[in-house]
Design a protein around this motif. Structure first.
Motif, PDB file in Angstrom:
ATOM      1  N   PRO A  82       0.813  -1.228   0.000  1.00 55.25           N
ATOM      2  CA  PRO A  82       0.000   0.000   0.000  1.00 55.25           C
ATOM      3  C   PRO A  82       0.845   1.275   0.000  1.00 55.25           C
ATOM      4  O   PRO A  82       2.017   1.256   0.358  1.00 55.25           O
ATOM      5  CB  PRO A  82      -0.766  -0.078   1.328  1.00 55.25           C
ATOM      6  CG  PRO A  82      -0.528  -1.436   1.874  1.00 55.25           C
ATOM      7  CD  PRO A  82       0.720  -1.962   1.262  1.00 55.25           C
ATOM      8  N   THR A  83       0.196   2.357  -0.396  1.00 53.79           N
ATOM      9  CA  THR A  83       0.727   3.684  -0.068  1.00 53.79           C
ATOM     10  C   THR A  83      -0.175   4.253   1.022  1.00 53.79           C
ATOM     11  O   THR A  83      -1.353   3.900   1.115  1.00 53.79           O
ATOM     12  CB  THR A  83       0.722   4.644  -1.273  1.00 53.79           C
ATOM     13  OG1 THR A  83      -0.569   4.602  -1.863  1.00 53.79           O
ATOM     14  CG2 THR A  83       1.728   4.267  -2.314  1.00 53.79           C
ATOM     15  N   PRO A 100      -2.608   0.503 -15.236  1.00 57.98           N
ATOM     16  CA  PRO A 100      -3.137  -0.854 -15.459  1.00 57.98           C
ATOM     17  C   PRO A 100      -2.280  -1.942 -14.830  1.00 57.98           C
ATOM     18  O   PRO A 100      -2.755  -3.050 -14.605  1.00 57.98           O
ATOM     19  CB  PRO A 100      -3.134  -0.985 -16.982  1.00 57.98           C
ATOM     20  CG  PRO A 100      -2.118  -0.003 -17.447  1.00 57.98           C
ATOM     21  CD  PRO A 100      -2.101   1.123 -16.456  1.00 57.98           C
ATOM     22  N   SER A 101      -0.998  -1.631 -14.579  1.00 63.94           N
ATOM     23  CA  SER A 101      -0.129  -2.673 -14.014  1.00 63.94           C
ATOM     24  C   SER A 101       0.876  -2.058 -13.056  1.00 63.94           C
ATOM     25  O   SER A 101       1.114  -0.852 -13.066  1.00 63.94           O
ATOM     26  CB  SER A 101       0.600  -3.419 -15.134  1.00 63.94           C
ATOM     27  OG  SER A 101       1.470  -2.538 -15.803  1.00 63.94           O
ATOM     28  N   LEU A 102       1.444  -2.922 -12.225  1.00 59.62           N
ATOM     29  CA  LEU A 102       2.467  -2.503 -11.269  1.00 59.62           C
ATOM     30  C   LEU A 102       3.653  -3.457 -11.395  1.00 59.62           C
ATOM     31  O   LEU A 102       3.557  -4.472 -12.088  1.00 59.62           O
ATOM     32  CB  LEU A 102       1.926  -2.568  -9.829  1.00 59.62           C
ATOM     33  CG  LEU A 102       0.804  -1.598  -9.468  1.00 59.62           C
ATOM     34  CD1 LEU A 102      -0.516  -2.317  -9.364  1.00 59.62           C
ATOM     35  CD2 LEU A 102       1.116  -0.920  -8.162  1.00 59.62           C
ATOM     36  N   PHE A 107       2.263  -7.432 -12.412  1.00 58.27           N
ATOM     37  CA  PHE A 107       1.072  -7.429 -11.575  1.00 58.27           C
ATOM     38  C   PHE A 107       0.018  -6.586 -12.282  1.00 58.27           C
ATOM     39  O   PHE A 107       0.249  -5.419 -12.583  1.00 58.27           O
ATOM     40  CB  PHE A 107       1.477  -6.788 -10.232  1.00 58.27           C
ATOM     41  CG  PHE A 107       0.402  -6.655  -9.209  1.00 58.27           C
ATOM     42  CD1 PHE A 107       0.467  -7.389  -8.037  1.00 58.27           C
ATOM     43  CD2 PHE A 107      -0.658  -5.781  -9.371  1.00 58.27           C
ATOM     44  CE1 PHE A 107      -0.501  -7.257  -7.070  1.00 58.27           C
ATOM     45  CE2 PHE A 107      -1.639  -5.642  -8.416  1.00 58.27           C
ATOM     46  CZ  PHE A 107      -1.552  -6.384  -7.251  1.00 58.27           C
ATOM     47  N   ARG A 108      -1.127  -7.172 -12.600  1.00 53.56           N
ATOM     48  CA  ARG A 108      -2.195  -6.411 -13.249  1.00 53.56           C
ATOM     49  C   ARG A 108      -3.113  -5.817 -12.186  1.00 53.56           C
ATOM     50  O   ARG A 108      -3.561  -6.520 -11.283  1.00 53.56           O
ATOM     51  CB  ARG A 108      -2.991  -7.348 -14.169  1.00 53.56           C
ATOM     52  CG  ARG A 108      -4.035  -6.625 -15.030  1.00 53.56           C
ATOM     53  CD  ARG A 108      -4.924  -7.613 -15.780  1.00 53.56           C
ATOM     54  NE  ARG A 108      -5.608  -8.473 -14.851  1.00 53.56           N
ATOM     55  CZ  ARG A 108      -5.652  -9.797 -14.952  1.00 53.56           C
ATOM     56  NH1 ARG A 108      -5.077 -10.405 -15.961  1.00 53.56           N
ATOM     57  NH2 ARG A 108      -6.280 -10.526 -14.038  1.00 53.56           N
ATOM     58  N   ALA A 109      -3.387  -4.533 -12.297  1.00 52.41           N
ATOM     59  CA  ALA A 109      -4.271  -3.879 -11.324  1.00 52.41           C
ATOM     60  C   ALA A 109      -5.710  -4.034 -11.806  1.00 52.41           C
ATOM     61  O   ALA A 109      -6.143  -3.357 -12.738  1.00 52.41           O
ATOM     62  CB  ALA A 109      -3.899  -2.412 -11.178  1.00 52.41           C
ATOM     63  N   ASP A 110      -6.458  -4.941 -11.171  1.00 54.29           N
ATOM     64  CA  ASP A 110      -7.870  -5.135 -11.493  1.00 54.29           C
ATOM     65  C   ASP A 110      -8.762  -4.273 -10.621  1.00 54.29           C
ATOM     66  O   ASP A 110      -9.796  -3.779 -11.069  1.00 54.29           O
ATOM     67  CB  ASP A 110      -8.267  -6.598 -11.284  1.00 54.29           C
ATOM     68  CG  ASP A 110      -7.579  -7.538 -12.257  1.00 54.29           C
ATOM     69  OD1 ASP A 110      -7.466  -7.171 -13.446  1.00 54.29           O
ATOM     70  OD2 ASP A 110      -7.160  -8.631 -11.827  1.00 54.29           O
ATOM     71  N   LEU A 111      -8.381  -4.161  -9.350  1.00 54.95           N
ATOM     72  CA  LEU A 111      -9.225  -3.487  -8.366  1.00 54.95           C
ATOM     73  C   LEU A 111      -8.384  -2.537  -7.527  1.00 54.95           C
ATOM     74  O   LEU A 111      -7.237  -2.853  -7.184  1.00 54.95           O
ATOM     75  CB  LEU A 111      -9.885  -4.532  -7.453  1.00 54.95           C
ATOM     76  CG  LEU A 111     -10.857  -5.472  -8.181  1.00 54.95           C
ATOM     77  CD1 LEU A 111     -11.037  -6.785  -7.414  1.00 54.95           C
ATOM     78  CD2 LEU A 111     -12.207  -4.786  -8.387  1.00 54.95           C
ATOM     79  N   LEU A 172      -5.320  -4.619  -6.272  1.00 52.46           N
ATOM     80  CA  LEU A 172      -5.459  -6.077  -6.210  1.00 52.46           C
ATOM     81  C   LEU A 172      -5.459  -6.648  -7.615  1.00 52.46           C
ATOM     82  O   LEU A 172      -6.079  -6.065  -8.515  1.00 52.46           O
ATOM     83  CB  LEU A 172      -6.811  -6.443  -5.593  1.00 52.46           C
ATOM     84  CG  LEU A 172      -7.037  -6.437  -4.078  1.00 52.46           C
ATOM     85  CD1 LEU A 172      -6.734  -5.090  -3.473  1.00 52.46           C
ATOM     86  CD2 LEU A 172      -8.476  -6.828  -3.789  1.00 52.46           C
ATOM     87  N   GLN A 173      -4.781  -7.770  -7.774  1.00 53.23           N
ATOM     88  CA  GLN A 173      -4.987  -8.566  -8.987  1.00 53.23           C
ATOM     89  C   GLN A 173      -5.910  -9.723  -8.624  1.00 53.23           C
ATOM     90  O   GLN A 173      -5.719 -10.392  -7.614  1.00 53.23           O
ATOM     91  CB  GLN A 173      -3.672  -9.108  -9.547  1.00 53.23           C
ATOM     92  CG  GLN A 173      -3.916  -9.948 -10.807  1.00 53.23           C
ATOM     93  CD  GLN A 173      -2.648 -10.337 -11.551  1.00 53.23           C
ATOM     94  OE1 GLN A 173      -1.622  -9.683 -11.444  1.00 53.23           O
ATOM     95  NE2 GLN A 173      -2.737 -11.417 -12.307  1.00 53.23           N
TER      96      GLN A 173
END
Ligand code: AKG
Ligand code: FE2
Length: 222
Positions: A82-83, A100-102, A107-111, A172-173
């Motif tokens: 987290p930040t 969209p990703s990290l 890591f795909r950012a879905d949520l 979250l992915q």
């Protein structure tokens, strides 16, 4: 779907986390922003690499791992570190979309998730505002509550006009990338669990489980 998790943090976890943040060293949020984000992001973030941040991360990791509702509603696979944001009077985060990703695309950012860490009575403004075309959703929850929303949604944090707003923000992915597929699986799982609790010998339970499990197999992204 927008998910509210009222008990994301236990009371004592929220207190410890707030203590860490109230005593922690913050830096300008623009240090982790570039381009457009650097222009619209006007907040403070808990300094990276600090001991406080390691302890804070552990609290959030434990809470996330414990939350049955988070697992059931998101089919979460991974949670990003987290930040920890602080918005003092006049601070805000303008209209934007999250990346969209990290982690260099691993890591795909879905949520997206915000865990609220300040009592709403102690600040004005600072709503998390989601823009769905002509309609807005304004969110401001109590200490330790979380909102989880699709990373596809435009959003902003309104200017704080009194007090100070603390929040932990992460991404979250999901094992199921497609939001429609995820919704179908969450609904079918709910129906299966309710039927199983009410009538475990229902003959149609096996048919329902067969359909659900086969869809999970078809859509699961390990
Ligand atoms: O503080 C929040 O609730 C959300 C912040 C945000 O939108 C972000 O960090 O991308
Ligand atoms: Fe955001």
């Amino acid at each position: 779907m927008i998910i509210r998790i009222p008990d994301m943090l236990q009371r004592h976890e929220a207190e410890v986390l707030r203590g860490l943040l109230l005593n922690g060293a913050f830096e300008d949020g623009r240090t982790t922003a570039s381009g457009q984000a650097a222009l619209i992001k006007n907040n403070l973030q808990l300094a990276r690499g600090s001991e406080a941040r390691k302890q804070a991360d552990q609290i959030v990791r434990d809470a996330v791992a414990r939350s049955q509702k988070l697992r059931d509603k998101t089919l979460v696979k991974m949670v990003a570190p987290p930040t920890y944001n602080r918005y003092d009077i006049g601070m805000e985060y303008g209209d934007h979309v999250d990346a969209p990703s990290l982690n260099d695309g691993r890591f795909r950012a879905d949520l997206s998730m915000t865990i609220f860490l300040t009592d709403p009575a102690d600040y004005d403004g600072g709503d998390l505002v989601m823009n769905h075309g002509d309609v807005e959703t304004r969110i401001k929850y109590g200490v330790g509550e979380a909102v989880v929303y699709p990373t596809t949604v435009r959003h902003h944090v309104a200017p704080v006009t009194r007090g100070s707003r603390l929040a932990a923000v992460t991404w979250l992915q999901s094992y199921i990338g497609d939001p429609l597929q995820r919704q179908i699986l969450v609904d079918l799982s709910d129906a299966k669990n309710q039927l199983e609790a009410r009538q475990p010998d229902a003959p149609e339970l096996t048919t329902l489980k067969n359909a659900l499990f086969n869809l999970l197999r078809a859509w699961w992204q390990p």
